[in-house]
Each structure stands twice: as structure tokens, then as C-alpha cells.
Scaffold this active site. Structure first.
Site, short mmCIF file in Angstrom:
data_model
loop_
_atom_site.label_atom_id
_atom_site.label_comp_id
_atom_site.label_asym_id
_atom_site.label_seq_id
_atom_site.Cartn_x
_atom_site.Cartn_y
_atom_site.Cartn_z
N ASP A 41 3.79 0.67 12.06
CA ASP A 41 2.45 0.14 11.62
C ASP A 41 2.10 -1.25 12.01
OD1 ASP A 41 2.29 2.67 10.18
OD2 ASP A 41 2.94 1.99 8.20
N CYS B 172 -4.99 8.54 8.50
CA CYS B 172 -5.18 8.12 9.90
C CYS B 172 -4.87 9.19 11.05
CB CYS B 172 -4.58 7.04 10.25
SG CYS B 172 -5.07 5.53 9.28
N LYS C 296 0.73 -1.34 -0.24
CA LYS C 296 0.05 0.00 0.08
C LYS C 296 0.84 1.26 -0.02
CE LYS C 296 -2.45 2.76 3.48
NZ LYS C 296 -1.47 3.52 4.11
N ASN C 297 1.87 1.37 0.95
CA ASN C 297 2.73 2.60 1.13
C ASN C 297 3.61 2.77 -0.03
OD1 ASN C 297 0.91 3.36 3.08
ND2 ASN C 297 2.65 2.78 4.73
N ARG D 182 -9.18 0.59 3.59
CA ARG D 182 -8.11 1.45 2.79
C ARG D 182 -6.71 0.82 2.63
NH1 ARG D 182 -6.52 6.21 6.27
NH2 ARG D 182 -4.84 5.94 4.50
N ARG E 158 0.72 15.42 12.65
CA ARG E 158 1.37 14.97 11.33
C ARG E 158 1.72 16.01 10.42
NH1 ARG E 158 -1.53 9.41 9.04
NH2 ARG E 158 0.60 9.16 8.38
N1 EPU Z 1 7.04 14.48 10.51
C1 EPU Z 1 7.43 15.55 10.90
N2 EPU Z 1 7.12 16.65 9.71
C2 EPU Z 1 7.18 16.27 8.59
C3 EPU Z 1 6.84 15.00 8.23
C4 EPU Z 1 7.01 13.98 9.07
O1 EPU Z 1 7.65 16.08 12.08
O2 EPU Z 1 7.27 17.07 7.75
C5 EPU Z 1 6.98 13.45 11.66
C6 EPU Z 1 5.68 12.81 11.81
O3 EPU Z 1 4.73 13.50 12.73
C7 EPU Z 1 6.10 11.30 12.43
C8 EPU Z 1 7.44 11.10 11.87
O4 EPU Z 1 8.01 12.26 11.56
O5 EPU Z 1 6.31 11.67 13.70
C9 EPU Z 1 7.50 10.33 10.94
O6 EPU Z 1 6.40 10.47 10.06
P1 EPU Z 1 6.61 10.14 8.25
O7 EPU Z 1 6.58 11.21 7.51
O8 EPU Z 1 7.75 9.11 8.03
O9 EPU Z 1 5.12 9.57 7.84
P2 EPU Z 1 4.40 9.47 6.67
O10 EPU Z 1 5.09 9.46 5.37
O11 EPU Z 1 3.29 10.52 6.91
C10 EPU Z 1 4.17 7.16 6.27
C11 EPU Z 1 3.24 5.72 6.03
C12 EPU Z 1 2.69 5.39 7.36
C13 EPU Z 1 3.77 5.27 8.35
C14 EPU Z 1 4.83 6.16 8.33
C15 EPU Z 1 6.05 5.68 9.32
C16 EPU Z 1 2.21 6.40 3.87
C17 EPU Z 1 1.30 6.97 3.25
N3 EPU Z 1 2.17 6.48 5.15
O12 EPU Z 1 3.70 8.19 6.84
O13 EPU Z 1 1.74 4.43 7.15
O14 EPU Z 1 3.15 4.98 9.76
O15 EPU Z 1 5.00 6.49 7.14
O16 EPU Z 1 6.47 4.58 8.69
O17 EPU Z 1 3.42 5.88 3.38
C18 EPU Z 1 -0.20 3.14 7.58
O18 EPU Z 1 0.17 2.52 6.72
O19 EPU Z 1 -1.09 2.70 8.44
C19 EPU Z 1 0.68 4.36 8.02
C20 EPU Z 1 -0.14 5.26 8.71
#
Ligand code: EPU
Length: 428
Positions: free
Chosen positions: A304, A116, A22-23, A396, A121
Site C-alpha cells: 500500500d 481498487c 482504515k484496514n 475512501r 484479487r
Molecule cells: N489472494 C488470493 N486468494 C485469496 C485472497 C488473496 O490469491 O483468497 C492473493 C491476492 O490476489 C493478493 C495476495 O493474496 O495477491 C494478498 O491479498 P490479501 O488477501 O492479503 O489482500 P486483501 O485482504 O484483499 C488487504 C488490504 C489491501 C492491501 C492488502 C495487502 C483491506 C480491506 N485491504 O487486501 O489494502 O493491499 O491487504 O496488504 O484490508 C489499500 O488499503 O489500498 C489496500 C488495497
């Protein structure tokens, strides 16, 4: 709207085939915007996030053809249409439209993403990257406006290791002028998958999967064929289900290396796991011992899987401490598990699980995708029937959940909600 029922206590046996990640999928689809001819992606999971992103690609003029698990996207007629709200708010990954549209059109208007609720975030690191490449970025009434005369490669140090920001900056940088270096980049397998697609399209990327990614911008990217990697989180979820309730379960189409932290923890708990080239064989033989877990960026234990793993820990002997260092508030499933008789308390960014307890079926609500997975794990273990609302979250990210679990011997089914149930659900 539907709800999910699980009758607990049935033993799981047999084979389950894991779908595409998915991701990865949610980044690969927007990445096709950057090409000037047709891109084919094979092995896509059959989940609602893929539907939503395909519809968004059509909204900006993409011609999308789907066949089974493959998708063909002709991006040649796409335009920089604003995507301020609606579908973009139903998922997180719509933020990839920012990087991809900026990369191709040098402008984009995209609503702030949904997804979610796991605590704060922010997307400040994405914006920091876009600005470093020369974009002007503003937030107007809940939508991000991006515009650049031209994008120029830059050296960008990520203050937080972020999967989304790393991918988004790659998307914007592959067609920028000159060299971009992303330092302190995230190293998740999904980042390598996106880099592989972009490279097949003609991009010049080195170091994806390490914490320094170097990109040499090119003027044009063209169509290609790409096969997506297996979903390590779906695989991990079924592995946890097998550990909780299995006798002998084969998890097929996995890259065992992607699941190393989970496999290590399950072995510590006393579960027999055999790794084959593309399969895992799970044979729980004895009583489980409690283990602590701490979620970390890749290759650490993935956040996750924290929620489904917590459900498994209710069966283990002893006290386990579950700490989430990525999303310190990713504990909404705990209240629901408590309704099912779990003995868990949350202190700061940790949940303390006391086991073993016999979970009892109850009416519970999935508040996010992996909380939903946690409740299905709990339902499989519990005495009696568990009724789960909030199925839209589970849909999802888990393709054919019912069919896959039924084929392993679980008793699980969906039923439509009555009008009253829908009203109560929507008002709470
Ligand atoms: N963060 C910041 N600033 C940013 C971006 C992130 O402070 O600009 C912080 C976030 O708040 C968090 C940490 O950095 O504490 C990591 O966030 P990340 O950006 O890595 O997460 P994401 O890209 O929004 C993806 C996955 C998530 C998964 C996370 C961590 C997707 C669409 N989502 O989210 O997947 O938990 O990486 O591995 O790829 C799920 O599949 O259930 C899911 C939530």
C-alpha cells in the site's frame, strides 16, 4: 463530483495527526455483527469506506450511532438480510460480511466485493476457510451464498498469505464449535486489532500477529469498547510526503514499529528520521539516493506504500527498481506520473525509476486509492499545478487530506467538476 488541485513546491512544516487504521476499521465494523449487545469503537477514521460499512450494518438491522470519531453499534436486532449488490461493490472489505454473518446466523448472501483494481484479487482462500468450517458456498449471479447447519472448528492451511482471508476465517470461527487453527496466517497489525476486539467481546483467540492463529469457539459474544490502532498507511503516506517536500514534519499518533520497513528505506535514501514513542520526526537534509524496494507480506515493505514511494523516487539520484510481489499489476499510477515528466518504465512486476527529474504539474487521474496518494505526493513536488480527478478513490482512505496538508503548509484545494468534465471522466 470534485477534483483536487495541488500547487507544488511549497515546503512542509509542522505536525500532522494520524487517524484510525482504515484496514482495521473496515473489519472491526462487520465484526460487531458477532456480538449480542452494543459495541463501541473509538478512533474511527472519517472516510467514505466507514460510511458505506455503517450503512450496510444499518441495512441488516443494526442501530448505529456516530459521535465524532466514535461509533456505537447495537447488533441485537440484526438479521441475515441478503446484501447482493449496490454498496457492497464499492469496496473490498464488504467481504467481511460473509465471515461475520456466517459466524452469527450460519448463513449469508453477499455480492462479490469491489475495491481498487490492482490486478486479480480472488477470494478462494476465504471460501476454502468457510468450507473447512462446514459451510456450503456457491456463487450465483455474482453473489456468494453461504449456508451451514453448524460451524465446526477445523485446521486450515492458507495456500496464499492473505489479510482478508485470515480475518474472515477468524470472524467465522470465533462462534464455531470447537477449535480452529489457521496456519500460514497473515501477520498484519490490523489482524491483531481485529483479534483484540473479538477477544474483548469474549472470543478465545491466541497467536494473532503470528502465522498460526488458534481459536476456541464460544457460543456467545457480547458488547465491549475498543480503540482502533493508528493507520500505518496514512502515517507512511505523510512520512513520504515529508521526505519529499518537508523541512521538519512531526507525524503524530503512530506506532513506529509498524513503519519499520519504510523508515529503513527512507534512511537508506539519506533522510533523517527520529522515532519517538508515538511520533516520527522527518527532517530531509540532503539529496536523496535511489533505493530498490520489494513489497512483501508484513513485516516486509507494504504494497500500500509502493505507489506513493514511487513518486518520491523520482526525486532521488540514480535508478531504483520497485517490485510488487503482492499485486504484480499495481502500476496504474505510472502512466500518470509519466504525464508529469517522470522517467519510469514497467517491466513485469517491476517499475524502473530513473531520477532525479523535476516533475511538472499536469492533469492526471487517480485510478485507485494509493495511486491517488502517489499523485498527491507528485503534485507536492512538481513545478506548477497538478489537477487530480478520481477523488472518490482518495476519499475512501484519507481523512481530511486537504486540512491536514494545508496545516503543514501545502497549497491544495478541491473544486467541483463541470457537467462536461464529469461526462468526460465517466466515459473514460
Ligand atoms: N489472494 C488470493 N486468494 C485469496 C485472497 C488473496 O490469491 O483468497 C492473493 C491476492 O490476489 C493478493 C495476495 O493474496 O495477491 C494478498 O491479498 P490479501 O488477501 O492479503 O489482500 P486483501 O485482504 O484483499 C488487504 C488490504 C489491501 C492491501 C492488502 C495487502 C483491506 C480491506 N485491504 O487486501 O489494502 O493491499 O491487504 O496488504 O484490508 C489499500 O488499503 O489500498 C489496500 C488495497
Amino acid at each position: 463530483m470534485e477534483k483536487l488541485f495541488v500547487e507544488g513546491g511549497k515546503k512542509l512544516n509542522g505536525r500532522v495527526h494520524i487517524g484510525g487504521a482504515k484496514n482495521s476499521a473496515v473489519a472491526l465494523l462487520p465484526a460487531t455483527i458477532l456480538a449480542d449487545s452494543e459495541v463501541t469503537i473509538e478512533g474511527l477514521p472519517d472516510i467514505s469506506d466507514v460510511e458505506t460499512l455503517s450503512a450496510l450494518l444499518e441495512d441488516i438491522g443494526g442501530v448505529v450511532t456516530k459521535e465524532d470519531h466514535a461509533i456505537k453499534i447495537d447488533p441485537s436486532q440484526m438479521m441475515a438480510m441478503p446484501l447482493p449488490n449496490g454498496k457492497v461493490k464499492t469496496l473490498r472489505a464488504s467481504y467481511y460480511f460473509m465471515g461475520a454473518m456466517l459466524g452469527r446466523f450460519k448463513k449469508a448472501v453477499v455480492g462479490l466485493p469491489g475495491g481498487c483494481h490492482l490486478g486479480p484479487r480472488p477470494i478462494d482462500q476465504h471460501i476454502k476457510g468457510f468450507e473447512a468450517l462446514g459451510a456450503e458456498v456457491s456463487n450465483e449471479q455474482g453473489a456468494i451464498y453461504l449456508r451451514a447447519k453448524e460451524l465446526k472448528g477445523a485446521r486450515i492451511y492458507m495456500d496464499v498469505v492473505s489479510v482478508g482471508a485470515t480475518i474472515n476465517i477468524m470472524l467465522a470461527a470465533v462462534r464455531a464449535k470447537g477449535k480452529t487453527v489457521i496456519e500460514n496466517a497473515a501477520k498484519e497489525p490490523e489482524i491483531i486489532d481485529v483479534a483484540t476486539l473479538l477477544t474483548s467481546m469474549g472470543a478465545k483467540i491466541k497467536g494473532a500477529g503470528t502465522d498460526v492463529i488458534r481459536i476456541e469457539g464460544v457460543d456467545q459474544l457480547s458488547g465491549c469498547m475498543h480503540t482502533i490502532i493508528p493507520d500505518r498507511i496514512e502515517a507512511g503516506t505523510y512520512t513520504i510526503m515529508a521526505a519529499a517536500q518537508g523541512e521538519e514534519v512531526y507525524i503524530d499518533n503512530v506506532i513506529p514499529q509498524h513503519l519499520e520497513p519504510l523508515i529503513a528505506k527512507l534512511r537508506e535514501m539519506g533522510i533523517d528520521i527520529t522515532e519517538d514513542e508515538e511520533s516520527l520526526i522527518i527532517r530531509p537534509k540532503k539529496a536523496l539516493s535511489a533505493v530498490d524496494i520489494k513489497t512483501l507480506v508484513h513485516p516486509g515493505f507494504p504494497t500500500d506504500l509502493q505507489q506513493p514511494f514511487t513518486s518520491l523516487l523520482t526525486k532521488a539520484e540514480g535508478t531504483a527498481i520497485v517490485t510488487d510481489t503482492i499485486y504484480s499489476a499495481r502500476f496504474k499510477h505510472i502512466d500518470e506520473l509519466r504525464r508529469m515528466n517522470a522517467k519510469i518504465k514497467v517491466e513485469g512486476a517491476s517499475a524502473i525509476v530513473q531520477g532525479p527529474v523535476q516533475l511538472q504539474g499536469a492533469k492526471v487521474r487517480a485510478t485507485d486509492l494509493r495511486a491517488g496518494a502517489a499523485l498527491v505526493v507528485a503534485g507536492l513536488i512538481a513545478d506548477g499545478v497538478t489537477e487530480i480527478t478520481g477523488l472518490e478513490h482518495i476519499d475512501r482512505g484519507y481523512e481530511n487530506l486537504i486540512e491536514k496538508l494545508e496545516s503543514l503548509g501545502a497549497k491544495i484545494w478541491r473544486e467541483s467538476m463541470t457537467k462536461e468534465e464529469m461526462l468526460t471522466y465517466q466515459n473514460n
